[in-house]
Write an enzyme that holds these catalytic residues in place. Structure first.
Site, PDB file in Angstrom:
ATOM      1  N   SER A 170      -2.995   6.240   7.529  1.00 63.58           N
ATOM      2  CA  SER A 170      -2.357   6.067   6.228  1.00 63.58           C
ATOM      3  C   SER A 170      -2.844   7.128   5.247  1.00 63.58           C
ATOM      4  O   SER A 170      -2.769   8.322   5.518  1.00 63.58           O
ATOM      5  CB  SER A 170      -2.600   4.641   5.739  1.00 63.58           C
ATOM      6  OG  SER A 170      -1.759   4.314   4.665  1.00 63.58           O
TER       7      SER A 170
ATOM      8  N   ASP B 264       8.295   1.398   9.750  1.00 58.69           N
ATOM      9  CA  ASP B 264       7.089   1.273   8.919  1.00 58.69           C
ATOM     10  C   ASP B 264       7.557   1.143   7.476  1.00 58.69           C
ATOM     11  O   ASP B 264       8.131   2.087   6.920  1.00 58.69           O
ATOM     12  CB  ASP B 264       6.215   2.511   9.106  1.00 58.69           C
ATOM     13  CG  ASP B 264       4.904   2.466   8.324  1.00 58.69           C
ATOM     14  OD1 ASP B 264       4.786   1.631   7.413  1.00 58.69           O
ATOM     15  OD2 ASP B 264       4.014   3.281   8.617  1.00 58.69           O
TER      16      ASP B 264
ATOM     17  N   HIS C  87       2.778  -0.807  10.053  1.00 57.18           N
ATOM     18  CA  HIS C  87       1.901   0.238   9.524  1.00 57.18           C
ATOM     19  C   HIS C  87       0.516   0.216  10.155  1.00 57.18           C
ATOM     20  O   HIS C  87      -0.302   1.086   9.852  1.00 57.18           O
ATOM     21  CB  HIS C  87       1.791   0.044   8.001  1.00 57.18           C
ATOM     22  CG  HIS C  87       1.176   1.203   7.276  1.00 57.18           C
ATOM     23  ND1 HIS C  87       1.701   2.481   7.322  1.00 57.18           N
ATOM     24  CD2 HIS C  87       0.069   1.273   6.477  1.00 57.18           C
ATOM     25  CE1 HIS C  87       0.958   3.286   6.588  1.00 57.18           C
ATOM     26  NE2 HIS C  87      -0.047   2.588   6.080  1.00 57.18           N
TER      27      HIS C  87
END
Length: 264
Positions: A92, A213, A241
């Site tokens: 991320s 996602d 995610h």
């Protein structure tokens, strides 16, 4: 520095692999992957300042207003450990943290980004996934009802309706974090824009993206890969995610293939 970040290492062998967690979690997010990855090499983990078991006494609001402070931490940790030709896996927001760090040091040899984005906000023709009002509401909920925010967000970002245990695990990960510092990390994440730095990254980079996602839409992931000169792009057959929780074997396979294709 190392103690302040709850540093941990396992395994042996070079080049080393550094695993960086994203916002709202800590290094335990890698528990399903670290044992297998460390069977072949030295694996380094730590908690970003303000997350997990990091020492909050070292948290500096000015340093961590943007992602640059977290990138500086990574550089300092690489220096402290004298790591060379390190491969950095950034989940991320840590995708951009690791890229910024790679522009500050020659100790990083490869980047692996999982569910990463250079810009989370929609901007003209750029599809980042969020409008400013979305982020404003998101941050407001974190401030008003942090536990409620954790319970509401986890099912959406995990996207594993047939496996409620995984969702609950993520709820627990979110809710045990420090509310104020996590909100600040969220603001630094979702307000960031590092599209201009992508072309400066000259090292081999793997952009790994789930096929669905809600945090990072495919156009944002493609933009990332298209604008890093030596990037490859792989859409993994997973949803959500947090594939390191829901499909660790898939993520490990993608990482190992990339490392095999880009030896030191």
């Amino acid at each position: 520095m190392l103690k302040a970040h709850a540093f941990k290492e396992t395994g042996a062998g070079e080049p080393p692999l550094v695993l960086l967690h994203g916002f709202g979690t800590d290094q335990t997010i890698w528990n399903r992957m670290a044992p297998q990855l460390s069977a072949r090499r030295r694996v380094v983990l730590y908690d970003h300042m303000g997350s997990g078991a990091s020492d909050f006494a070292h948290y500096d609001p000015e340093r961590y207003r943007g992602l640059e402070g977290y990138a500086d931490d990574l550089v300092e940790i690489l220096d402290a450990l004298d790591l060379r030709d390190a491969s950095v896996v950034g989940h991320s927001v840590s995708g951009m943290i690791s890229l910024l760090a790679s522009l500050r040091t020659d100790r990083i040899g490869r980047l692996i980004m999982i569910g990463a984005s250079a810009r989370y906000l929609n901007d003209g023709g750029y599809e980042g996934g969020f409008d400013p009002k979305d982020v404003e509401d998101f941050l407001g909920l974190m401030e008003l009802d942090f536990q409620g925010w954790a319970r509401a967000l986890a099912p959406r970002v995990m996207d594993q309706p047939d496996n409620p245990a995984l969702t609950q695990e993520l709820v627990f990960s979110f809710s045990r974090e420090n509310a104020e510092l996590t909100r600040r990390f969220a603001e630094a994440t979702f307000m960031s824009d590092h599209r201009a730095q992508l072309a400066e990254c000259k090292i081999p980079t793997a952009v790994l993206q789930a096929k669905a996602d809600v945090v990072v839409p495919l156009p944002a992931a493609r933009f990332l890969a298209d604008h890093i000169p030596r990037a490859s792009f792989e859409i993994m057959d997973v949803r959500g995610h947090y594939p390191q929780l829901s499909a660790p074997a898939v993520v490990i396979d993608a990482i190992e293939r990339f490392l095999a294709e880009t030896p030191s």
